[in-house]
Write a protein that holds these residues in place. Structure first.
Motif, PDB file in Angstrom:
ATOM      1  N   GLY A 208     -13.319  -3.988 -11.659  1.00  0.00           N
ATOM      2  CA  GLY A 208     -12.330  -4.610 -10.358  1.00  0.00           C
ATOM      3  C   GLY A 208     -12.375  -4.190  -9.183  1.00  0.00           C
ATOM      4  N   ILE A 209     -13.167  -3.013  -9.057  1.00  0.00           N
ATOM      5  CA  ILE A 209     -13.538  -2.685  -7.672  1.00  0.00           C
ATOM      6  C   ILE A 209     -14.867  -2.223  -7.451  1.00  0.00           C
ATOM      7  N   ASP A 210     -15.658  -2.550  -6.354  1.00  0.00           N
ATOM      8  CA  ASP A 210     -16.917  -2.194  -5.845  1.00  0.00           C
ATOM      9  C   ASP A 210     -16.725  -0.667  -5.167  1.00  0.00           C
ATOM     10  N   ILE A 211     -17.101   0.092  -6.014  1.00  0.00           N
ATOM     11  CA  ILE A 211     -16.927   1.580  -5.487  1.00  0.00           C
ATOM     12  C   ILE A 211     -17.717   1.916  -4.353  1.00  0.00           C
ATOM     13  N   ALA A 212     -18.862   1.396  -4.094  1.00  0.00           N
ATOM     14  CA  ALA A 212     -19.725   1.642  -3.062  1.00  0.00           C
ATOM     15  C   ALA A 212     -19.294   1.124  -1.798  1.00  0.00           C
ATOM     16  N   ASP A 213     -18.636  -0.155  -1.608  1.00  0.00           N
ATOM     17  CA  ASP A 213     -18.041  -0.992  -0.846  1.00  0.00           C
ATOM     18  C   ASP A 213     -16.852  -0.251  -0.387  1.00  0.00           C
ATOM     19  N   TYR A 214     -15.914   0.299  -1.344  1.00  0.00           N
ATOM     20  CA  TYR A 214     -14.794   0.919  -1.160  1.00  0.00           C
ATOM     21  C   TYR A 214     -14.894   2.238  -0.453  1.00  0.00           C
ATOM     22  N   LEU A 215     -15.850   3.182  -1.009  1.00  0.00           N
ATOM     23  CA  LEU A 215     -15.920   4.575  -0.253  1.00  0.00           C
ATOM     24  C   LEU A 215     -16.840   4.353   1.076  1.00  0.00           C
ATOM     25  N   SER A 216     -17.691   3.513   1.082  1.00  0.00           N
ATOM     26  CA  SER A 216     -18.489   3.394   2.218  1.00  0.00           C
ATOM     27  C   SER A 216     -18.055   2.797   3.437  1.00  0.00           C
ATOM     28  N   ASP A 217     -17.435   1.574   3.041  1.00  0.00           N
ATOM     29  CA  ASP A 217     -17.149   0.530   3.944  1.00  0.00           C
ATOM     30  C   ASP A 217     -15.495   0.220   4.408  1.00  0.00           C
ATOM     31  N   LYS A 218     -14.861   0.656   3.122  1.00  0.00           N
ATOM     32  CA  LYS A 218     -13.449   0.224   3.366  1.00  0.00           C
ATOM     33  C   LYS A 218     -12.720   1.415   4.097  1.00  0.00           C
ATOM     34  N   LEU A 219     -12.701   2.434   3.216  1.00  0.00           N
ATOM     35  CA  LEU A 219     -12.155   4.016   3.582  1.00  0.00           C
ATOM     36  C   LEU A 219     -12.984   4.380   4.865  1.00  0.00           C
ATOM     37  N   ASN A 220     -12.480   5.060   5.559  1.00  0.00           N
ATOM     38  CA  ASN A 220     -12.966   5.756   6.670  1.00  0.00           C
ATOM     39  C   ASN A 220     -12.417   7.066   7.200  1.00  0.00           C
ATOM     40  N   PHE A 221     -13.393   8.107   7.210  1.00  0.00           N
ATOM     41  CA  PHE A 221     -12.688   9.497   6.808  1.00  0.00           C
ATOM     42  C   PHE A 221     -12.701  10.273   8.150  1.00  0.00           C
ATOM     43  N   GLU A 222     -13.114   9.630   9.349  1.00  0.00           N
ATOM     44  CA  GLU A 222     -13.193  10.460  10.369  1.00  0.00           C
ATOM     45  C   GLU A 222     -11.788  10.490  11.245  1.00  0.00           C
ATOM     46  N   LEU A 223     -11.343  11.595  11.409  1.00  0.00           N
ATOM     47  CA  LEU A 223      -9.865  11.708  12.362  1.00  0.00           C
ATOM     48  C   LEU A 223     -10.163  11.511  13.648  1.00  0.00           C
ATOM     49  N   THR A 224     -10.026  10.319  14.023  1.00  0.00           N
ATOM     50  CA  THR A 224     -10.438   9.970  15.546  1.00  0.00           C
ATOM     51  C   THR A 224      -9.101   9.872  16.413  1.00  0.00           C
ATOM     52  N   ALA A 225      -9.133   9.883  17.699  1.00  0.00           N
ATOM     53  CA  ALA A 225      -8.085   9.604  18.659  1.00  0.00           C
ATOM     54  C   ALA A 225      -7.172   8.353  18.188  1.00  0.00           C
ATOM     55  N   GLU A 226      -7.793   7.208  17.947  1.00  0.00           N
ATOM     56  CA  GLU A 226      -7.086   6.098  17.638  1.00  0.00           C
ATOM     57  C   GLU A 226      -6.456   6.166  16.320  1.00  0.00           C
ATOM     58  N   LYS A 227      -6.830   7.065  15.337  1.00  0.00           N
ATOM     59  CA  LYS A 227      -6.156   7.307  14.087  1.00  0.00           C
ATOM     60  C   LYS A 227      -5.060   7.992  14.424  1.00  0.00           C
ATOM     61  N   ILE A 228      -5.087   9.092  15.171  1.00  0.00           N
ATOM     62  CA  ILE A 228      -3.826  10.042  15.629  1.00  0.00           C
ATOM     63  C   ILE A 228      -2.865   9.172  16.329  1.00  0.00           C
ATOM     64  N   LYS A 229      -3.615   8.307  16.913  1.00  0.00           N
ATOM     65  CA  LYS A 229      -2.330   7.057  17.929  1.00  0.00           C
ATOM     66  C   LYS A 229      -1.750   6.363  16.982  1.00  0.00           C
ATOM     67  N   ALA A 230      -2.535   5.892  15.858  1.00  0.00           N
ATOM     68  CA  ALA A 230      -1.729   5.035  15.033  1.00  0.00           C
ATOM     69  C   ALA A 230      -0.760   5.936  13.914  1.00  0.00           C
ATOM     70  N   LYS A 231      -1.136   7.114  13.746  1.00  0.00           N
ATOM     71  CA  LYS A 231      -0.072   7.975  13.005  1.00  0.00           C
ATOM     72  C   LYS A 231       1.314   8.274  13.879  1.00  0.00           C
ATOM     73  N   ASP A 232       0.857   8.539  15.148  1.00  0.00           N
ATOM     74  CA  ASP A 232       2.283   8.819  15.907  1.00  0.00           C
ATOM     75  C   ASP A 232       3.031   7.440  16.027  1.00  0.00           C
ATOM     76  N   LEU A 233       2.320   6.388  16.088  1.00  0.00           N
ATOM     77  CA  LEU A 233       3.253   5.113  16.137  1.00  0.00           C
ATOM     78  C   LEU A 233       3.748   4.776  14.999  1.00  0.00           C
ATOM     79  N   PHE A 234       3.180   5.103  13.615  1.00  0.00           N
ATOM     80  CA  PHE A 234       3.542   4.988  12.383  1.00  0.00           C
ATOM     81  C   PHE A 234       4.847   5.740  12.361  1.00  0.00           C
ATOM     82  N   LEU A 235       4.700   7.026  12.559  1.00  0.00           N
ATOM     83  CA  LEU A 235       5.850   8.032  12.275  1.00  0.00           C
ATOM     84  C   LEU A 235       6.982   7.776  13.296  1.00  0.00           C
TER      85      LEU A 235
END
Ligand SMILES: C=C(O[C@@H]1C=C(C(=O)O)C=C[C@H]1O)C(=O)O
Length: 241
Positions: A208-235
């Protein structure tokens, strides 16, 4: 020397980080436990650990919270493991059962249903309740899509709503930790992310899950400025719920 106590998420999404930690010298300085996300948060809030990979929605509840890594659990659009699963189309949802293992995605569902889908919904944490829809995260979502009439990937819907990536969980400390340790720890995490293809090869196939696609292409692990912006907006949205 006393070990640094760390609580990390027990799901597949964290396997690259665990691989990095287990293959680094810094492992000797760490007392590592793997927990469901809501327990990672609880342990850090209650000072049972020094560092946690915790849901971003729990950060405001951690005394002296500091994000200590340049990595996180995030996605740029669809993540494929954070869902609203529903029997009815989203504009017909009246009741939603929340996921007791989640802190971020329960709130993300509330933010999206209110501001993006613009529906008024009542929420329950009673796991025996029958509801129109449920929030479900992590490995328990693998293979579950066919069980529901409507499937909403919350990473994808957050992107549709804000045009931003999302940060689900971050590495957070509740006290000052030595710079040297933090440097070594971040290098271990980086090593894990650099070795995602090896991690994928070592994991058993899951139905039920393509683990290679999930870990390589769906999840994204770098904590970028855009993700911080998203976290602040979300909170900000969460405090206004
Ligand atoms: C992408 C995910 O991110 C997570 C979602 C979390 C939450 O909803 O509180 C917390 C940690 C992460 O494991 C997932 O679990 O599927």
């Amino acid at each position: 020397m006393e070990k640094i106590k760390i609580s990390a998420v027990s799901y597949t999404n964290t396997k690259p980080f665990i691989y990095g930690i287990q293959h680094a010298q810094v492992l000797k300085q760490i007392d590592l436990s793997l927990d469901i996300p809501s327990d990672c948060a609880k342990k850090l809030i209650e000072n049972q650990v020094d560092i946690g990979l915790i849901p971003v929605a729990a950060i405001p509840f951690v005394p002296n919270a500091q994000i200590i890594s340049s990595f996180c659990i995030g996605s740029i659009g669809a993540v494929n493991s954070v869902f609203i699963f529903s029997d009815v189309p989203v504009n017909k949802i009246k009741t939603v059962k929340l996921d007791p293992q989640s802190r971020t995605s329960n709130n993300l569902a509330k933010v999206l249903l209110k501001h993006h889908f613009k529906v008024e919904v009542t929420y329950t944490t009673d796991q025996t309740a029958t509801t129109d829809a449920i929030v479900l995260i992590g490995d328990r979502t693998f293979g579950r899509k066919p069980d529901f009439n409507y499937v909403y990937d919350m990473g994808e819907e957050w992107m549709n709503f804000t045009g931003l990536p999302f940060m689900y969980a971050a590495w957070v400390a509740n006290k000052a930790i030595s710079k040297e340790f933090l440097k070594d720890f971040d290098m271990a995490l980086a090593e894990g992310i650099a070795n995602i293809p090896t991690v994928i090869n070592q994991l058993p196939a899951i139905k039920g899950i393509d683990i290679a696609d999930y870990l390589s292409d769906k999840l994204n692990f770098e904590l970028t400025a855009e993700k911080i912006k998203a976290k602040d907006l979300f909170l900000k949205y969460v405090t206004e719920l």
